[in-house]
Design a protein around this motif. Structure first.
Motif, mmCIF file in Angstrom:
data_model
loop_
_atom_site.group_PDB
_atom_site.id
_atom_site.type_symbol
_atom_site.label_atom_id
_atom_site.label_comp_id
_atom_site.label_asym_id
_atom_site.label_seq_id
_atom_site.Cartn_x
_atom_site.Cartn_y
_atom_site.Cartn_z
ATOM 1 N N TRP A 64 0.615 -0.869 0.263
ATOM 2 C CA TRP A 64 -0.306 0.062 0.046
ATOM 3 C C TRP A 64 0.952 1.148 0.162
ATOM 4 O O TRP A 64 1.006 1.945 -0.378
ATOM 5 N N GLN A 67 2.783 1.744 -3.666
ATOM 6 C CA GLN A 67 1.021 2.007 -4.839
ATOM 7 C C GLN A 67 0.096 2.687 -3.706
ATOM 8 O O GLN A 67 -0.436 1.774 -4.008
ATOM 9 N N ASN A 68 0.408 3.546 -3.274
ATOM 10 C CA ASN A 68 -0.985 3.766 -2.501
ATOM 11 C C ASN A 68 -2.248 3.670 -2.928
ATOM 12 O O ASN A 68 -3.848 4.173 -2.685
ATOM 13 N N ASN A 69 -2.655 4.596 -4.567
ATOM 14 C CA ASN A 69 -3.619 4.418 -4.656
ATOM 15 C C ASN A 69 -4.166 3.351 -5.299
ATOM 16 O O ASN A 69 -5.172 3.358 -5.451
ATOM 17 N N LEU A 70 -3.667 2.593 -5.099
ATOM 18 C CA LEU A 70 -4.464 0.865 -4.754
ATOM 19 C C LEU A 70 -5.193 -0.033 -3.793
ATOM 20 O O LEU A 70 -6.119 -0.266 -4.004
ATOM 21 N N GLY A 71 -4.632 1.212 -2.612
ATOM 22 C CA GLY A 71 -5.646 0.451 -1.326
ATOM 23 C C GLY A 71 -5.064 -0.427 -0.844
ATOM 24 O O GLY A 71 -3.725 -0.711 -1.694
ATOM 25 N N TYR A 92 -6.677 -7.207 -5.563
ATOM 26 C CA TYR A 92 -7.171 -5.949 -5.418
ATOM 27 C C TYR A 92 -8.668 -5.520 -5.450
ATOM 28 O O TYR A 92 -9.176 -4.666 -4.618
ATOM 29 N N LEU A 112 -10.562 -0.199 3.826
ATOM 30 C CA LEU A 112 -11.149 1.392 2.919
ATOM 31 C C LEU A 112 -10.678 2.571 3.361
ATOM 32 O O LEU A 112 -10.260 3.495 3.406
ATOM 33 N N ALA A 115 -6.993 3.004 4.503
ATOM 34 C CA ALA A 115 -6.330 2.567 2.999
ATOM 35 C C ALA A 115 -6.869 3.140 1.725
ATOM 36 O O ALA A 115 -7.406 2.465 1.137
ATOM 37 N N ARG A 117 -8.992 4.624 -1.151
ATOM 38 C CA ARG A 117 -8.405 4.710 -2.760
ATOM 39 C C ARG A 117 -9.169 5.414 -3.642
ATOM 40 O O ARG A 117 -10.295 5.388 -3.400
ATOM 41 N N TRP A 121 -11.229 3.644 -8.335
ATOM 42 C CA TRP A 121 -10.479 2.194 -8.282
ATOM 43 C C TRP A 121 -11.291 0.495 -7.397
ATOM 44 O O TRP A 121 -10.590 0.198 -6.951
#
Length: 129
Positions: A64, A67-71, A92, A112, A115, A117, A121
């Motif tokens: 995470w 690549q924090n935009n993926l959650g 994911y 969610l 973390a 997103r 996504w």
């Protein structure tokens, strides 16, 4: 991280010694829910699952942060080769099952919140809930 994981799973090294001999594992983590299984005459519980859980949760957080935009991933599968090398595949999107029951939505929502997103996504099963 995967080297440490492999150290805990040496009892599950494949019987063969060729590079294509592998052992398959499946992991699901949603909030406080957790399950790890090994493919051996069908999916079986992993005796070392409780000891490995902190490593897998740390790997989840590490992914995470990278690549924090993926959650957070909800499930992962991986193969371990005869030399102990681990090749992971992170999911994911798919709602995992813990046992035979779909993962708890409230636990997924807690993930969610922890973390977030982008809405585009969000998996449909979580976005519609």
């Amino acid at each position: 991280m995967t080297i440490e994981l492999a150290k805990h799973l040496t009892a599950h090294l494949p019987v063969g010694k060729t590079p294509w001999d592998t052992t398959h594992f499946a992991v699901a983590i949603v909030g406080r829910q957790y399950q790890m299984r090994v493919l051996r005459r069908g999916w079986q519980p992993v005796e070392e699952a409780a000891a490995i859980e902190p490593l897998l949760r740390a790997l989840r957080d590490e992914r995470w942060r990278a690549q924090n935009n993926l959650g957070l991933w909800y499930s992962m599968s991986f193969v371990m080769s005869a030399n102990g090398r681990i090749l992971p595949c992170f999911d994911y999107e798919t709602r995992p099952k813990i046992g035979d029951t779909p993962a708890d939505l409230e636990q997924a929502r807690a993930d969610l919140r922890r973390a977030p997103r982008p809405e585009r996504w969000l998996p449909a099963w979580l976005n519609s809930a």
